[in-house]
Design a protein around this motif. Structure first.
Motif, PDB file in Angstrom:
ATOM      1  N   ARG A 205       0.814  -1.221   0.000  1.00 34.64           N
ATOM      2  CA  ARG A 205       0.000   0.000   0.000  1.00 34.64           C
ATOM      3  C   ARG A 205       0.849   1.273   0.000  1.00 34.64           C
ATOM      4  N   LEU A 206       2.132   1.119   0.256  1.00 32.96           N
ATOM      5  CA  LEU A 206       3.051   2.258   0.233  1.00 32.96           C
ATOM      6  C   LEU A 206       3.637   2.418  -1.155  1.00 32.96           C
ATOM      7  N   ARG A 207       4.050   3.630  -1.475  1.00 27.31           N
ATOM      8  CA  ARG A 207       4.585   3.921  -2.796  1.00 27.31           C
ATOM      9  C   ARG A 207       6.099   3.715  -2.809  1.00 27.31           C
ATOM     10  N   ASN A 208       6.550   2.638  -3.413  1.00 25.73           N
ATOM     11  CA  ASN A 208       7.975   2.349  -3.596  1.00 25.73           C
ATOM     12  C   ASN A 208       8.794   2.449  -2.307  1.00 25.73           C
ATOM     13  N   PRO A 209       8.381   1.740  -1.264  1.00 31.60           N
ATOM     14  CA  PRO A 209       9.178   1.792  -0.034  1.00 31.60           C
ATOM     15  C   PRO A 209      10.479   1.018  -0.188  1.00 31.60           C
ATOM     16  N   THR A 210      11.498   1.472   0.518  1.00 25.87           N
ATOM     17  CA  THR A 210      12.715   0.665   0.632  1.00 25.87           C
ATOM     18  C   THR A 210      12.484  -0.357   1.732  1.00 25.87           C
ATOM     19  N   ILE A 211      13.168  -1.493   1.644  1.00 20.85           N
ATOM     20  CA  ILE A 211      12.808  -2.629   2.499  1.00 20.85           C
ATOM     21  C   ILE A 211      14.045  -3.307   3.086  1.00 20.85           C
ATOM     22  N   ARG A 212      13.905  -3.729   4.344  1.00 19.73           N
ATOM     23  CA  ARG A 212      14.853  -4.631   4.979  1.00 19.73           C
ATOM     24  C   ARG A 212      14.052  -5.740   5.641  1.00 19.73           C
ATOM     25  N   SER A 213      14.654  -6.902   5.794  1.00 18.40           N
ATOM     26  CA  SER A 213      13.982  -8.043   6.423  1.00 18.40           C
ATOM     27  C   SER A 213      14.795  -8.533   7.608  1.00 18.40           C
TER      28      SER A 213
END
Length: 239
Positions: A205-213
């Protein structure tokens, strides 16, 4: 360059829950602080009268009173309802929002609406004869990867969830019109809203979020504070 982190806790918890993460962020050379939502710690309030607007006001006032700018605001779980609206209130003070297994609503949607499958699944388990206390449910779904002692510590400190807040329609239209960078920390073993999952349900639902796991359950600030601190620092420093 040192960052300024404001950490916002989720339901049942308080600013205290971020203590280990704050220590790690400070060790890494950053400024970090956590705000108590209304009804706990340094933000006394009648829990029965808490609304989403009260939470938004509490966090906004915390930032304003300290004159904070270029804030990297980190929200966990229920805080996902709050931090977008804080950003709407003060977009000039917010550098980035980081959602840590946090709710992300569509405009006018309530968390209660989204969580209907959880209630249905619980009803099926009850019909099948499964009886589980709220305390045991917290151990199993919130802190499955924590030791028994750590589970006991957290359970002794929690306060009741504000179910009325989860039932409120969440205003998001103005947030989605903003151009504030967003990031997500995915907790790979998060069962808190089983049978739903925070990712990809809310992430998309967010616009192009950066991600970590991080391989962690929902209570990552208790079980993996160093990993969480490193993740939010990496995300904050991305352009």
């Amino acid at each position: 360059m040192p960052e300024t982190f404001v950490l916002v806790h989720g339901g049942s918890l308080g600013a205290w829950s971020w203590a280990a993460v704050i220590a790690q962020l400070q060790r890494l050379g950053h400024r970090a602080m956590a705000v108590d939502l209304a009804g706990r710690g340094e933000s006394p309030y009648d829990l029965a009268k808490v609304t989403l607007a009260v939470h938004i006001d509490t966090v906004s006032r915390y930032v304003e009173e300290r004159g904070l700018r270029d804030v990297v605001m980190v929200g966990h779980s229920m805080a996902g309802l709050i931090i977008p609206n804080v950003a709407v209130r003060m977009p000039d003070r917010i550098k980035r929002l980081i959602f840590v297994s946090a709710l992300v609503m569509r405009d006018g949607e309530s968390a209660t609406e989204v969580f209907k499958p959880i209630g249905e699944a619980a009803a099926k388990r009850a019909k099948a004869g499964e009886q589980i206390s709220m305390t045991e449910r917290f151990r199993r779904y919130q802190l499955p990867d924590a030791s028994r002692d750590l589970q006991d510590f957290v359970i002794a400190a929690i306060v009741p969830d504000q179910m009325a807040v989860l039932a409120e329609p969440t205003p998001m239209k103005d947030f989605y019109a903003l151009d504030i960078p967003t990031s997500v920390v995915i907790l790979e073993d998060d069962l808190a809203i089983d049978p739903l999952r925070f990712h990809p349900l809310f992430t998309e639902r967010l616009r192009n979020p950066t991600i970590r796991s991080i391989k962690s359950g929902h209570g990552v600030m208790f079980t993996k504070p160093a990993e969480l601190a490193s993740a939010v620092v990496e995300l904050a420093e991305e352009s």
